[in-house]
Enzyme design. Structure first.
Site, PDB file in Angstrom:
ATOM      1  N   LYS A   1      -4.312  34.418 -39.116  1.00 55.83           N
ATOM      2  CA  LYS A   1      -4.192  35.526 -38.172  1.00 55.83           C
ATOM      3  C   LYS A   1      -2.796  35.523 -37.579  1.00 55.83           C
ATOM      4  O   LYS A   1      -2.204  34.460 -37.384  1.00 55.83           O
ATOM      5  CB  LYS A   1      -5.220  35.360 -37.050  1.00 55.83           C
ATOM      6  CG  LYS A   1      -5.640  36.650 -36.419  1.00 55.83           C
ATOM      7  CD  LYS A   1      -6.695  37.353 -37.239  1.00 55.83           C
ATOM      8  CE  LYS A   1      -7.208  38.608 -36.582  1.00 55.83           C
ATOM      9  NZ  LYS A   1      -8.330  39.206 -37.297  1.00 55.83           N
TER      10      LYS A   1
ATOM     11  N   GLY B   1     -21.551  51.205 -28.668  1.00 56.96           N
ATOM     12  CA  GLY B   1     -20.213  51.535 -29.179  1.00 56.96           C
ATOM     13  C   GLY B   1     -20.294  52.476 -30.369  1.00 56.96           C
ATOM     14  O   GLY B   1     -20.874  52.133 -31.400  1.00 56.96           O
TER      15      GLY B   1
ATOM     16  N   GLY C   1     -17.569  54.023 -31.976  1.00 55.07           N
ATOM     17  CA  GLY C   1     -16.225  54.232 -32.512  1.00 55.07           C
ATOM     18  C   GLY C   1     -16.270  54.332 -34.027  1.00 55.07           C
ATOM     19  O   GLY C   1     -17.225  54.858 -34.598  1.00 55.07           O
ATOM     20  N   HIS C   2     -15.246  53.775 -34.678  1.00 57.41           N
ATOM     21  CA  HIS C   2     -15.156  53.904 -36.137  1.00 57.41           C
ATOM     22  C   HIS C   2     -16.385  53.349 -36.835  1.00 57.41           C
ATOM     23  O   HIS C   2     -16.940  53.980 -37.731  1.00 57.41           O
ATOM     24  CB  HIS C   2     -13.908  53.171 -36.640  1.00 57.41           C
ATOM     25  CG  HIS C   2     -12.642  53.819 -36.192  1.00 57.41           C
ATOM     26  ND1 HIS C   2     -11.927  53.388 -35.093  1.00 57.41           N
ATOM     27  CD2 HIS C   2     -11.972  54.870 -36.697  1.00 57.41           C
ATOM     28  CE1 HIS C   2     -10.862  54.165 -34.945  1.00 57.41           C
ATOM     29  NE2 HIS C   2     -10.867  55.073 -35.900  1.00 57.41           N
ATOM     30  N   VAL C   3     -16.823  52.155 -36.442  1.00 62.93           N
ATOM     31  CA  VAL C   3     -17.969  51.540 -37.129  1.00 62.93           C
ATOM     32  C   VAL C   3     -19.286  52.116 -36.608  1.00 62.93           C
ATOM     33  O   VAL C   3     -20.151  52.526 -37.391  1.00 62.93           O
ATOM     34  CB  VAL C   3     -17.982  50.002 -36.945  1.00 62.93           C
ATOM     35  CG1 VAL C   3     -19.170  49.393 -37.666  1.00 62.93           C
ATOM     36  CG2 VAL C   3     -16.689  49.389 -37.476  1.00 62.93           C
TER      37      VAL C   3
HETATM   38  P1  NAI Z   1     -13.401  51.351 -32.043  1.00 60.91           P
HETATM   39  O1  NAI Z   1     -12.345  51.018 -31.052  1.00 60.91           O
HETATM   40  O2  NAI Z   1     -13.213  52.485 -32.980  1.00 60.91           O
HETATM   41  O3  NAI Z   1     -14.808  51.617 -31.282  1.00 60.91           O
HETATM   42  C1  NAI Z   1     -15.260  50.902 -30.191  1.00 60.91           C
HETATM   43  C2  NAI Z   1     -16.100  51.842 -29.345  1.00 60.91           C
HETATM   44  O4  NAI Z   1     -16.716  51.094 -28.291  1.00 60.91           O
HETATM   45  C3  NAI Z   1     -15.301  52.956 -28.673  1.00 60.91           C
HETATM   46  O5  NAI Z   1     -15.940  54.196 -28.928  1.00 60.91           O
HETATM   47  C4  NAI Z   1     -15.336  52.595 -27.191  1.00 60.91           C
HETATM   48  O6  NAI Z   1     -15.306  53.745 -26.358  1.00 60.91           O
HETATM   49  C5  NAI Z   1     -16.653  51.856 -27.097  1.00 60.91           C
HETATM   50  N1  NAI Z   1     -16.785  50.946 -25.967  1.00 60.91           N
HETATM   51  C6  NAI Z   1     -15.821  50.183 -25.388  1.00 60.91           C
HETATM   52  N2  NAI Z   1     -16.351  49.472 -24.373  1.00 60.91           N
HETATM   53  C7  NAI Z   1     -17.668  49.767 -24.336  1.00 60.91           C
HETATM   54  C8  NAI Z   1     -18.757  49.345 -23.520  1.00 60.91           C
HETATM   55  N3  NAI Z   1     -18.595  48.463 -22.526  1.00 60.91           N
HETATM   56  N4  NAI Z   1     -19.986  49.876 -23.747  1.00 60.91           N
HETATM   57  C9  NAI Z   1     -20.159  50.769 -24.741  1.00 60.91           C
HETATM   58  N5  NAI Z   1     -19.169  51.222 -25.532  1.00 60.91           N
HETATM   59  C10 NAI Z   1     -17.943  50.719 -25.327  1.00 60.91           C
HETATM   60  O7  NAI Z   1     -13.698  49.992 -32.825  1.00 60.91           O
HETATM   61  P2  NAI Z   1     -14.366  49.836 -34.257  1.00 60.91           P
HETATM   62  O8  NAI Z   1     -13.334  49.847 -35.300  1.00 60.91           O
HETATM   63  O9  NAI Z   1     -15.536  50.743 -34.359  1.00 60.91           O
HETATM   64  O10 NAI Z   1     -14.885  48.313 -34.167  1.00 60.91           O
HETATM   65  C11 NAI Z   1     -15.993  47.983 -33.347  1.00 60.91           C
HETATM   66  C12 NAI Z   1     -16.112  46.475 -33.246  1.00 60.91           C
HETATM   67  O11 NAI Z   1     -16.281  45.918 -34.551  1.00 60.91           O
HETATM   68  C13 NAI Z   1     -14.865  45.792 -32.664  1.00 60.91           C
HETATM   69  O12 NAI Z   1     -15.295  44.673 -31.922  1.00 60.91           O
HETATM   70  C14 NAI Z   1     -14.106  45.315 -33.903  1.00 60.91           C
HETATM   71  O13 NAI Z   1     -13.309  44.179 -33.624  1.00 60.91           O
HETATM   72  C15 NAI Z   1     -15.241  44.970 -34.839  1.00 60.91           C
HETATM   73  N6  NAI Z   1     -14.884  45.055 -36.247  1.00 60.91           N
HETATM   74  C16 NAI Z   1     -14.460  46.245 -36.764  1.00 60.91           C
HETATM   75  C17 NAI Z   1     -14.140  46.359 -38.107  1.00 60.91           C
HETATM   76  C18 NAI Z   1     -13.721  47.659 -38.707  1.00 60.91           C
HETATM   77  O14 NAI Z   1     -13.748  47.786 -39.953  1.00 60.91           O
HETATM   78  N7  NAI Z   1     -13.366  48.665 -37.923  1.00 60.91           N
HETATM   79  C19 NAI Z   1     -14.222  45.183 -39.008  1.00 60.91           C
HETATM   80  C20 NAI Z   1     -14.744  43.981 -38.366  1.00 60.91           C
HETATM   81  C21 NAI Z   1     -15.039  43.946 -37.028  1.00 60.91           C
END
Ligand code: NAI
Length: 339
Positions: free
Chosen positions: A78, A175, A177-179
């Site tokens: 990392k 959450g 977001g993307h995932v």
């Molecule tokens: P993202 O940033 O697109 O989505 C995160 C979402 O969580 C956002 O919509 C945000 O508004 C929401 N959020 C933040 N704080 C919150 C809370 N207290 N309560 C409810 N919602 C809240 O992130 P993404 O890419 O969707 O990733 C999500 C998680 O998965 C992260 O922890 C990331 O590290 C992990 N991850 C993601 C991967 C990927 O391919 N994108 C791969 C491996 C892990």
């Protein structure tokens, strides 16, 4: 410092300073037994260099374990760039970082992570070939990460809840977001019932409208009476208080480092809640990265779906040995890395 390297079983730690661009970067290489160390580059403000080094070391170890459990020929590493205060020339910063990666001669391969964007990786790629998932690839790992979470939920539903499909399964997603949004779509298509939350009300409204999901506030998600709780927002969400509040049978989500500490795995087991280890569940994006780099893109979906088989093995061993699932997963990964 050498004691903390030894206790983390970290092979090497590199510190870089480039006065011209203001770059202060750390590259931690946890283990390269299975292959070159691969892991994203974070670019965030840190309170101290110690905090940045600890973050890089813990995350590098996590990447080794994730790659090992996913059966990838890859080690774990990392990078952390300490985001300088004030105005930053990101182009110069990431080019200088690319030079650092190049110096390691391929022992470390970098990728996108918190605080970095695909266009930053294009700058890195102008200085080194040891980089995956640049803007030019146009590659978004999230749909494959969500597919892996879905595979884990199917496996847990089958082996813990005795269900052979997801029809009517109640999943609470934290959450969107993307995932989380991709996962919601996949679950809805499979007939699951959704309760969702996000700090962004627009995201909640969109998912509620598209998939007839129930929206709850950020705290209420923990108490939702459901089959599966799926953390897809932040790390450290499973602490003694939230574990006490949970009303689910399974936890399976994408967020990294969901357990506040390792003892929380045992707390979940005591409550008879099966915890699907985060670094196995969220490996889909990494599998996509590694196999596309190896020219094996046709194998990606099958390998992501195979997360279900590894999880089934963990469920079985956890029951047989009366051990928390996080401990079983760590052991399996360590056997693959250290033999
Ligand atoms: P993202 O940033 O697109 O989505 C995160 C979402 O969580 C956002 O919509 C945000 O508004 C929401 N959020 C933040 N704080 C919150 C809370 N207290 N309560 C409810 N919602 C809240 O992130 P993404 O890419 O969707 O990733 C999500 C998680 O998965 C992260 O922890 C990331 O590290 C992990 N991850 C993601 C991967 C990927 O391919 N994108 C791969 C491996 C892990």
């Amino acid at each position: 410092m050498f004691d903390s390297l030894a206790s983390a079983r970290l092979q090497d730690l590199h510190l870089f300073n480039d006065q011209a661009s203001g770059l202060n970067a750390i590259i931690a290489i946890h283990n390269t037994t299975l292959g070159p160390a691969l892991g994203g580059c974070r670019c965030l403000p840190y309170s101290s260099s110690d905090a940045a080094i600890s973050d890089a070391m813990a995350l590098a170890r996590g990447m080794s374990y994730k790659a090992a459990l996913a059966g990838l020929p890859q080690g774990g590493g990392k990078a952390v760039i300490m985001l300088p205060p004030g105005q930053v020339d990101r182009g110069a910063l990431f080019q200088a970082f690319g030079d650092c990666v190049e110096q390691l001669g391929g022992r470390y391969i970098t990728a996108v992570d918190s605080g970095t964007e695909l266009k930053d990786l294009d700058e890195v790629a102008s200085r080194t070939s040891h980089v995956v998932g640049t803007g030019q690839d146009g590659f978004d790992p999230s749909p494959m990460t969500a597919r892996g979470v879905l595979a884990a939920i199917r496996s847990a539903a089958n082996h813990c809840l005795d269900r052979d499909n997801l029809e009517g399964l109640h999943v609470a997603i934290q959450g969107l977001g993307h995932v989380g949004s991709n996962l919601a779509a996949m679950l809805a298509e499979a007939g699951a019932r959704l309760t969702v939350t996000d700090t962004d009300p627009k995201r909640c409204a969109d998912i509620a409208r598209q998939f007839d999901a129930t929206v709850v506030d950020s705290k209420a998600i923990y108490q939702t009476d459901c089959d599966v709780f799926s953390p897809c927002a932040l790390g450290q969400v499973l602490d003694p208080d939230t574990i006490e509040a949970l009303q689910c049978s399974v936890v399976a989500g994408a967020a990294n480092n969901q357990l506040a500490d390792d003892s929380c795995g045992e707390r979940l087991r005591q409550r008879d809640i099966f915890y699907a280890p985060d670094y196995l569940v969220n490996a889909g994006g990494l599998i996509r990265l590694v196999l596309s780099r190896a020219g094996q893109i046709d194998q990606v979906e099958a390998r992501v779906d195979a997360i279900a088989d590894v999880l089934a093995e963990i469920i079985c061993l956890s029951r047989q040995d009366q051990l928390p699932s996080n401990e079983v997963a760590d052991r399996m990964a360590e056997e693959r890395i250290y033999g």
